[in-house]
Design an enzyme around this catalytic site. Structure first.
Site, PDB file in Angstrom:
ATOM      1  NE  ARG A 194      -6.381  -2.246   1.089  1.00 60.84           N
ATOM      2  CZ  ARG A 194      -7.241  -1.310   1.489  1.00 60.84           C
ATOM      3  NH1 ARG A 194      -7.842  -0.551   0.582  1.00 60.84           N
ATOM      4  NH2 ARG A 194      -7.500  -1.142   2.769  1.00 60.84           N
ATOM      5  CG  HIS A 225       4.185   0.939   3.590  1.00 62.96           C
ATOM      6  ND1 HIS A 225       3.691   2.113   3.058  1.00 62.96           N
ATOM      7  CD2 HIS A 225       3.318   0.591   4.582  1.00 62.96           C
ATOM      8  CE1 HIS A 225       2.582   2.459   3.687  1.00 62.96           C
ATOM      9  NE2 HIS A 225       2.333   1.549   4.628  1.00 62.96           N
ATOM     10  CG  HIS A 238      -0.721   5.607   3.583  1.00 65.50           C
ATOM     11  ND1 HIS A 238      -1.818   4.790   3.473  1.00 65.50           N
ATOM     12  CD2 HIS A 238       0.153   4.963   4.403  1.00 65.50           C
ATOM     13  CE1 HIS A 238      -1.625   3.713   4.202  1.00 65.50           C
ATOM     14  NE2 HIS A 238      -0.442   3.781   4.770  1.00 65.50           N
ATOM     15  CD  GLU A 275       1.482   3.275   8.166  1.00 63.27           C
ATOM     16  OE1 GLU A 275       1.899   2.134   7.895  1.00 63.27           O
ATOM     17  OE2 GLU A 275       0.298   3.638   7.949  1.00 63.27           O
ATOM     18  CD  GLN A 323      -1.214  -0.385   3.684  1.00 61.79           C
ATOM     19  OE1 GLN A 323      -1.511   0.535   4.459  1.00 61.79           O
ATOM     20  NE2 GLN A 323      -1.722  -1.610   3.784  1.00 61.79           N
TER      21      GLN A 323
END
Length: 404
Positions: free
Chosen positions: A279, A260, A95, A130, A93
């Site tokens: 994804r 990642h 972001h 994250e 995925q």
């Protein structure tokens, strides 16, 4: 300050009982993928005793609870704290940036795409940076490898493949040796259909049958992934990415555009509050290849390891390059050790070993293994005092002071 009750998400890739074992609690749910601690409305923590969802408790007086600065910047608790336990790979995925998320969420809203539609890319208007702090040996994929290193691995297969597979591999090598090698290679793999699926199966068969190939750690990992997702194009995407091994106590920071996947292990994850995920394999969910390619940074990059800053002899502070969150890790081996918690605004705290007392000017709160708490901005400053002569561990997540 008040204690929290939290819920475990039972996604299929979770472990049998690693989360409850960590917290010393009975296993009442399996699989155990993620324990969520925070105010995300999709699975909020609740106030122990009253059962009030945390986002509703914050909404009673958000400026006082979050702190003036955090309320002004975000209007809500800006992070989500998780305990993550993976026994199988998560999807590959990426972001978006904050600007990308805002613009593309608005575009899908204007187009009338239902927020729960299977083909919806942007669930909200926020980005999703994250970090992951490893509690056990942890394995992940993160960022693209050097094209020449990928080519070197692919050339190992050429004497072992059929004519059709050799043609596909040679085309991938050609792309990797040309202009914009990683972006073009990623597109080729994700749009190759049945030919790529068959190639994945044959490559993994060759690795399994040849000890020389299986000694290559990057190649051996493809076989492990293929056992879970046989013939998935994401298995070949994994060959394009860095394979990262974290030891307990090490951390990784993942920003926008980083392709990642977490593969296996137990860790503490902290992220900005968002559900925006594009994804690229190892999933049955929607894959939008053009959008994924636009969002991805298709350039070689080293694994983004995140070093902790020493707060004291027994405490470290992990500050990724995102203002929404930071993580302080405190580990003591004797009683009566006091640690000043480095908190900015409201915080979520989790004890995974031993016992601590949280002390502010207004109150104190006892936490034992498995206990968690919400600290309001009004409680600050707060110290944590170990109450155990045995090893004790406390995690505290909060926002960072705004960077210049």
């Amino acid at each position: 300050m008040f204690e929290l009750k939290n819920s475990i998400r039972d996604y299929h890739w979770g472990s049998t009982q690693e989360i409850t074992e960590l917290l010393g609690q009975p296993a009442t749910i399996s699989p155990q993928a993620e324990l969520w601690l925070g105010a995300h409305p999709g699975c909020p923590s609740t106030v122990l005793g009253s059962g009030q969802p945390l986002h509703e408790a914050i909404a009673v007086d958000p400026e006082r609870t979050l702190g003036e600065d955090i309320f002004a910047r975000y209007g809500r608790l800006p992070f989500l704290f998780k305990v993550l336990s993976a026994s199988q790979p998560l999807s590959i995925q990426v972001h978006p940036t904050l600007d990308q998320a805002r613009a593309r969420f608005a575009k899908e809203e204007a187009a009338g795409v239902a927020r729960d539609a299977a083909n919806r890319n942007y669930k909200d208007d926020n980005h999703k940076p994250e970090m992951l702090y490893a509690l056990t040996d942890f394995v992940a994929l993160s960022g693209f490898r050097l094209p020449q290193d990928i080519v070197a691995d692919l050339r190992l297969f050429l004497p072992r493949l059929s004519t059709n597979d050799t043609k596909l591999v040679n085309e991938l090598i050609r792309l990797l040796e040309g202009g914009e090698p990683l972006g073009h290679s990623l597109r080729y793999v994700l749009t190759g259909g049945r030919g790529i699926s068959d190639l994945v199966l044959n490559l993994c068969g060759a690795i399994s049958a040849d000890p020389a190939l299986h000694e290559n750690v990057q190649l051996a990992e493809l076989v492990r992934i293929n056992e879970i997702y046989p013939g998935d194009a994401g298995v070949l995407v994994a060959l394009l990415l860095n394979l990262v091994f974290l030891k307990p106590g090490e951390a990784i920071s993942l920003g926008a555009g980083n392709v990642h996947a977490y593969l296996r292990g137990l860790g503490i994850e902290v992220m900005a509050n968002s559900d925006n995920v594009l994804r690229g394999g190892l999933t049955s969910k929607h894959i939008d290849v053009p959008e994924l390619l636009e969002i991805s940074i298709a350039e070689p990059s080293a694994a983004p390891l995140l070093a902790g800053l020493k707060v004291s002899d027994h405490s470290q502070l992990f500050q990724p390059n995102f203002d929404e969150f930071q993580l302080q890790v405190t580990q003591t081996h004797q009683a009566q050790v006091r640690t000043e918690l480095q908190l900015h605004g409201a915080s979520v705290v989790l004890c995974t070993a031993g016992e601590f007392t949280l002390e502010s000017a207004m109150q104190s709160l006892q936490l034992s293994r498995g206990d968690s708490a919400f600290i309001t901005a009004e409680d600050l400053p707060v110290g944590a005092i170990s109450r155990s002569s045995e090893p004790a561990t406390l995690f505290a997540a909060s926002a960072q002071e705004k960077s210049n």
